[in-house]
Design an enzyme around this catalytic site. Structure first.
Site, PDB file in Angstrom:
ATOM      1  N   CYS A  13       0.873  -1.176   0.000  1.00  0.00           N
ATOM      2  CA  CYS A  13       0.000   0.000   0.000  1.00  0.00           C
ATOM      3  C   CYS A  13       0.913   1.231   0.000  1.00  0.00           C
ATOM      4  O   CYS A  13       2.133   1.101   0.016  1.00  0.00           O
ATOM      5  CB  CYS A  13      -1.003  -0.011   1.153  1.00  0.00           C
ATOM      6  SG  CYS A  13      -0.328   0.117   2.806  1.00  0.00           S
ATOM      7  N   CYS A  87      -1.949   1.301  -4.153  1.00  0.00           N
ATOM      8  CA  CYS A  87      -0.637   1.926  -4.385  1.00  0.00           C
ATOM      9  C   CYS A  87      -0.557   2.545  -5.773  1.00  0.00           C
ATOM     10  O   CYS A  87       0.491   3.009  -6.191  1.00  0.00           O
ATOM     11  CB  CYS A  87       0.508   0.954  -4.131  1.00  0.00           C
ATOM     12  SG  CYS A  87       0.716  -0.333  -5.338  1.00  0.00           S
ATOM     13  N   CYS A  91       3.390   0.273  -8.249  1.00  0.00           N
ATOM     14  CA  CYS A  91       3.750  -1.137  -8.086  1.00  0.00           C
ATOM     15  C   CYS A  91       4.314  -1.699  -9.380  1.00  0.00           C
ATOM     16  O   CYS A  91       3.628  -1.704 -10.399  1.00  0.00           O
ATOM     17  CB  CYS A  91       2.522  -1.948  -7.680  1.00  0.00           C
ATOM     18  SG  CYS A  91       1.808  -1.403  -6.130  1.00  0.00           S
TER      19      CYS A  91
END
Length: 139
Positions: A13, A87, A91
């Site tokens: 996150c 996120c 990522c």
């Protein structure tokens, strides 16, 4: 039982202070060492959210010693499952990984009363994830 983990899971996150820390705590606790657990954030906070720590403590899981960690390419490469929790585009994506995106409310700035439902939703998802990992290992 084999000492080799069935799978490796990375929870990501933004701040690695709430959702991903609770998820990692649940998976470590509920899988009993059968799964390698990592968590990280694209912009890690200075500390784990105190309301998340308290909400998990209520269920007998201590995440108070955890520290937010920065998301690295190596952590993604070393994981079988990469579970993102808001996120965004931070990522990295690698072929061969199982990606799941869990849309969960961010507990940042919320009191423990507001964090409990988020915690409970994470627990439900972790239980389903463990069942999936066990089913894959049984194939």
């Amino acid at each position: 039982m084999s000492s080799t983990p069935l799978a490796s899971v990375l929870f990501v996150c933004i701040h690695n202070a709430g959702r991903s820390q609770m998820a990692a705590g649940f998976l470590s606790h509920l899988a009993g060492g059968r799964v390698e657990v990592r968590s990280a954030g694209s912009v890690p906070a200075d500390q784990v959210n105190p309301a998340a720590v308290e909400a998990m403590r209520e269920l007998g899981i201590d995440i108070s010693e955890q520290k937010p960690k920065v998301l690295t390419t190596e952590a993604v490469q070393a994981s079988d499952y990469v579970i993102t929790m808001g996120c965004g585009d931070a990522c990295p994506i690698f072929p061969g990984k199982k990606y799941l995106d869990w849309a969960l409310e961010d507990p940042a700035g919320k009191g423990v009363e507001s964090v409990r439902p988020i915690r409970d939703e994470i627990k439900t998802r972790i239980e389903a994830l463990i069942a999936e990992i066990d089913a894959e290992a049984a194939k």
